[in-house]
Motif scaffolding. Sequence first.
Motif, PDB file in Angstrom:
ATOM      1  N   PHE A  60     -53.216 -63.091 -63.513  1.00 47.09           N
ATOM      2  CA  PHE A  60     -51.763 -62.848 -63.591  1.00 47.09           C
ATOM      3  C   PHE A  60     -51.261 -62.073 -62.371  1.00 47.09           C
ATOM      4  CE2 PHE A  60     -53.195 -63.185 -68.037  1.00 47.09           C
ATOM      5  CZ  PHE A  60     -52.380 -64.224 -68.458  1.00 47.09           C
ATOM      6  N   ALA A  61     -51.914 -62.257 -61.222  1.00 46.09           N
ATOM      7  CA  ALA A  61     -51.480 -61.595 -59.997  1.00 46.09           C
ATOM      8  C   ALA A  61     -50.034 -61.938 -59.625  1.00 46.09           C
ATOM      9  CB  ALA A  61     -52.429 -61.940 -58.852  1.00 46.09           C
ATOM     10  N   PRO A  62     -49.593 -63.197 -59.711  1.00 45.16           N
ATOM     11  CA  PRO A  62     -48.180 -63.477 -59.393  1.00 45.16           C
ATOM     12  C   PRO A  62     -47.213 -62.733 -60.296  1.00 45.16           C
ATOM     13  CG  PRO A  62     -49.465 -65.502 -59.406  1.00 45.16           C
ATOM     14  CD  PRO A  62     -50.346 -64.448 -59.971  1.00 45.16           C
ATOM     15  N   LEU A  63     -47.561 -62.599 -61.578  1.00 41.24           N
ATOM     16  CA  LEU A  63     -46.690 -61.881 -62.501  1.00 41.24           C
ATOM     17  C   LEU A  63     -46.643 -60.391 -62.165  1.00 41.24           C
ATOM     18  CD1 LEU A  63     -44.932 -61.813 -65.044  1.00 41.24           C
ATOM     19  CD2 LEU A  63     -47.032 -61.578 -66.386  1.00 41.24           C
ATOM     20  N   LEU A  64     -47.800 -59.793 -61.877  1.00 43.08           N
ATOM     21  CA  LEU A  64     -47.841 -58.369 -61.554  1.00 43.08           C
ATOM     22  C   LEU A  64     -47.109 -58.078 -60.245  1.00 43.08           C
ATOM     23  CD1 LEU A  64     -51.549 -57.573 -62.505  1.00 43.08           C
ATOM     24  CD2 LEU A  64     -49.486 -57.016 -63.802  1.00 43.08           C
ATOM     25  N   ALA A  65     -47.351 -58.907 -59.231  1.00 40.19           N
ATOM     26  CA  ALA A  65     -46.629 -58.714 -57.970  1.00 40.19           C
ATOM     27  C   ALA A  65     -45.135 -58.981 -58.144  1.00 40.19           C
ATOM     28  CB  ALA A  65     -47.210 -59.627 -56.897  1.00 40.19           C
ATOM     29  N   GLY A  66     -44.793 -59.893 -59.066  1.00 41.24           N
ATOM     30  CA  GLY A  66     -43.381 -60.154 -59.321  1.00 41.24           C
ATOM     31  C   GLY A  66     -42.675 -58.980 -59.970  1.00 41.24           C
ATOM     32  N   LEU A  67     -43.403 -58.193 -60.775  1.00 41.53           N
ATOM     33  CA  LEU A  67     -42.802 -56.993 -61.358  1.00 41.53           C
ATOM     34  C   LEU A  67     -42.378 -56.017 -60.280  1.00 41.53           C
ATOM     35  CD1 LEU A  67     -45.232 -56.357 -64.373  1.00 41.53           C
ATOM     36  CD2 LEU A  67     -42.944 -57.365 -64.440  1.00 41.53           C
ATOM     37  N   GLU A  68     -43.161 -55.967 -59.201  1.00 37.44           N
ATOM     38  CA  GLU A  68     -42.817 -55.112 -58.077  1.00 37.44           C
ATOM     39  C   GLU A  68     -41.800 -55.783 -57.168  1.00 37.44           C
ATOM     40  OE1 GLU A  68     -45.329 -52.547 -54.760  1.00 37.44           O
ATOM     41  OE2 GLU A  68     -45.737 -54.677 -55.087  1.00 37.44           O
ATOM     42  N   GLY A  69     -41.760 -57.110 -57.228  1.00 37.62           N
ATOM     43  CA  GLY A  69     -40.825 -57.845 -56.384  1.00 37.62           C
ATOM     44  C   GLY A  69     -41.318 -58.070 -54.977  1.00 37.62           C
ATOM     45  N   GLN A  70     -42.651 -58.117 -54.796  1.00 31.38           N
ATOM     46  CA  GLN A  70     -43.209 -58.267 -53.458  1.00 31.38           C
ATOM     47  C   GLN A  70     -44.201 -59.426 -53.422  1.00 31.38           C
ATOM     48  OE1 GLN A  70     -42.026 -56.647 -50.921  1.00 31.38           O
ATOM     49  NE2 GLN A  70     -40.730 -55.291 -52.142  1.00 31.38           N
ATOM     50  N   SER A  71     -44.499 -59.857 -52.196  1.00 27.21           N
ATOM     51  CA  SER A  71     -45.458 -60.928 -51.955  1.00 27.21           C
ATOM     52  C   SER A  71     -46.605 -60.375 -51.112  1.00 27.21           C
ATOM     53  CB  SER A  71     -44.786 -62.094 -51.222  1.00 27.21           C
ATOM     54  OG  SER A  71     -45.747 -63.023 -50.763  1.00 27.21           O
ATOM     55  N   PRO A  72     -47.827 -60.863 -51.300  1.00 28.38           N
ATOM     56  CA  PRO A  72     -48.944 -60.341 -50.513  1.00 28.38           C
ATOM     57  C   PRO A  72     -48.914 -60.757 -49.054  1.00 28.38           C
ATOM     58  CG  PRO A  72     -49.668 -62.170 -51.865  1.00 28.38           C
ATOM     59  CD  PRO A  72     -48.260 -61.866 -52.285  1.00 28.38           C
ATOM     60  N   THR A  73     -48.135 -61.771 -48.731  1.00 31.52           N
ATOM     61  CA  THR A  73     -48.093 -62.250 -47.346  1.00 31.52           C
ATOM     62  C   THR A  73     -46.797 -61.899 -46.627  1.00 31.52           C
ATOM     63  OG1 THR A  73     -47.256 -64.397 -48.114  1.00 31.52           O
ATOM     64  CG2 THR A  73     -49.643 -64.163 -47.874  1.00 31.52           C
ATOM     65  N   ALA A  74     -45.855 -61.270 -47.324  1.00 32.24           N
ATOM     66  CA  ALA A  74     -44.582 -60.901 -46.700  1.00 32.24           C
ATOM     67  C   ALA A  74     -44.770 -59.620 -45.884  1.00 32.24           C
ATOM     68  CB  ALA A  74     -43.509 -60.690 -47.760  1.00 32.24           C
ATOM     69  N   THR A  75     -44.232 -59.619 -44.663  1.00 36.68           N
ATOM     70  CA  THR A  75     -44.328 -58.458 -43.786  1.00 36.68           C
ATOM     71  C   THR A  75     -43.021 -57.667 -43.805  1.00 36.68           C
ATOM     72  OG1 THR A  75     -43.630 -59.802 -41.903  1.00 36.68           O
ATOM     73  CG2 THR A  75     -46.004 -59.575 -42.290  1.00 36.68           C
ATOM     74  N   HIS A  76     -43.149 -56.381 -43.557  1.00 38.07           N
ATOM     75  CA  HIS A  76     -41.978 -55.497 -43.537  1.00 38.07           C
ATOM     76  C   HIS A  76     -42.011 -54.695 -42.234  1.00 38.07           C
ATOM     77  CE1 HIS A  76     -42.888 -56.357 -47.778  1.00 38.07           C
ATOM     78  NE2 HIS A  76     -41.568 -56.317 -47.956  1.00 38.07           N
ATOM     79  N   TYR A  77     -41.757 -55.396 -41.145  1.00 37.57           N
ATOM     80  CA  TYR A  77     -41.823 -54.747 -39.834  1.00 37.57           C
ATOM     81  C   TYR A  77     -40.711 -53.715 -39.652  1.00 37.57           C
ATOM     82  CZ  TYR A  77     -45.201 -58.316 -38.464  1.00 37.57           C
ATOM     83  OH  TYR A  77     -46.303 -59.116 -38.388  1.00 37.57           O
ATOM     84  N   ASP A  78     -39.628 -53.842 -40.436  1.00 35.66           N
ATOM     85  CA  ASP A  78     -38.532 -52.896 -40.282  1.00 35.66           C
ATOM     86  C   ASP A  78     -38.899 -51.503 -40.777  1.00 35.66           C
ATOM     87  OD1 ASP A  78     -38.710 -54.146 -42.795  1.00 35.66           O
ATOM     88  OD2 ASP A  78     -36.748 -53.352 -43.353  1.00 35.66           O
ATOM     89  N   LEU A  79     -39.954 -51.408 -41.605  1.00 32.50           N
ATOM     90  CA  LEU A  79     -40.364 -50.111 -42.131  1.00 32.50           C
ATOM     91  C   LEU A  79     -41.471 -49.472 -41.303  1.00 32.50           C
ATOM     92  CD1 LEU A  79     -40.449 -50.943 -45.955  1.00 32.50           C
ATOM     93  CD2 LEU A  79     -38.571 -49.953 -44.626  1.00 32.50           C
ATOM     94  N   ILE A  80     -42.064 -50.237 -40.376  1.00 34.22           N
ATOM     95  CA  ILE A  80     -43.164 -49.715 -39.572  1.00 34.22           C
ATOM     96  C   ILE A  80     -42.603 -48.908 -38.414  1.00 34.22           C
ATOM     97  CG2 ILE A  80     -45.168 -50.317 -38.183  1.00 34.22           C
ATOM     98  CD1 ILE A  80     -45.409 -52.864 -39.783  1.00 34.22           C
ATOM     99  N   GLY A  81     -43.101 -47.715 -38.245  1.00 34.84           N
ATOM    100  CA  GLY A  81     -42.670 -46.880 -37.128  1.00 34.84           C
ATOM    101  C   GLY A  81     -41.286 -46.292 -37.280  1.00 34.84           C
ATOM    102  N   ASN A  82     -40.741 -46.339 -38.489  1.00 35.35           N
ATOM    103  CA  ASN A  82     -39.427 -45.751 -38.731  1.00 35.35           C
ATOM    104  C   ASN A  82     -39.585 -44.236 -38.862  1.00 35.35           C
ATOM    105  OD1 ASN A  82     -36.886 -44.975 -39.657  1.00 35.35           O
ATOM    106  ND2 ASN A  82     -36.638 -46.843 -40.894  1.00 35.35           N
TER     107      ASN A  82
END
Length: 347
Positions: free
Chosen positions: A76-98
């Motif tokens: 149920f990894a998709p369901l658990l990650a969906g509760l957080e609203g995130q994907s394992p392959t999505a990057t968040h470069y806007d938060l790096i080095g902020n």
Amino acid sequence: MTVGPGDVNSTLDEVAAAGNEAGSSLRAATGSPGDSGRKKLESRSPVQIAFARLRRDKIAMVCAVIVVLFVLMGIFAPLLAGLEGQSPTATHYDLIGNDNLPSFYTNGQHWLGITSSNGYDVFARFVYGIRPSFLIAISASIVTTVIGVVLGLLAGFLGGWVDRVIGWLTDFSLSLPILLMAIALVPVMSQYLAGSEPSQSQVQQVRIVVLMIVLVFSGWAGTCRLVRGETLALRQREFVQAARALGAPTGRVLFKEVLPNLTSIILVSITLAIPAYIGAEAGLSYLGVGLTLPTADWGLDISLAQDQMQAFPLPLLVPLIGLLIAVLCLSLLGDAISDAFNPNTRR
């Protein structure tokens, strides 16, 4: 003194009455089958006895529950990650080095934070990372056990040139440096099987298959030797000799008479191989010859997070602790199953 028939009959009646009274007292004291509340003795097979011993082992039951939780998390990894609203392959470069965000940045959208290298969500990659580890380990364990059991049965039962050939193959497999072979073969075989212009998903699928092949090639020999030794002892037993004397085919003797007596060895082999293969897969991915980005994998995530340990330890600690708990529980469960099927041990 003359004894009449009446005296004899009265004496026999007294003896019978005394015997009935003594029998009633004995049944009342021992709970014999003549008592109305007697207990029925149920015959149990060795497998049933072993599982009864296993259920009484509290450590084994706790480990089994934890392993089941890991499996459910992977399913149920998709369901658990969906509760957080995130994907394992999505990057968040806007938060790096902020500079406005702390290095241990976590919030309602990123429960365990993000990696500092590419902004992957730690929690999503943790639950998705269970999938390749358990998939490769369980599949390789089953294939390894099947190959080892079949070849061990043939070598131990047939003997002769069959035993010698399988023995040579076993010695050859055990003599190879598996780690060096995996480092050399996985990239080459992956590139060859994937083709000239493979997609990212095809590359990952090929790497999973190649990792399974390497693990199976390195693991079947131990099971084969164990099964061969047990088969050599079983083929001299009376029930096997009786089946052969009655003209039963070799296949029937092997898989109907000998194989059921190897149930304990098969179960122990599978349960001990799974944690070993999980560790081996994580180690190969850590060395860079396993799965690659963007696929979520515990060994790969540990390798990527080791550079940011001092600034933010969660990307390293989360997969590392998960790997430690999973391997430890599977190892303890395998030891408990081995002890439960061994009548000479008491836990």
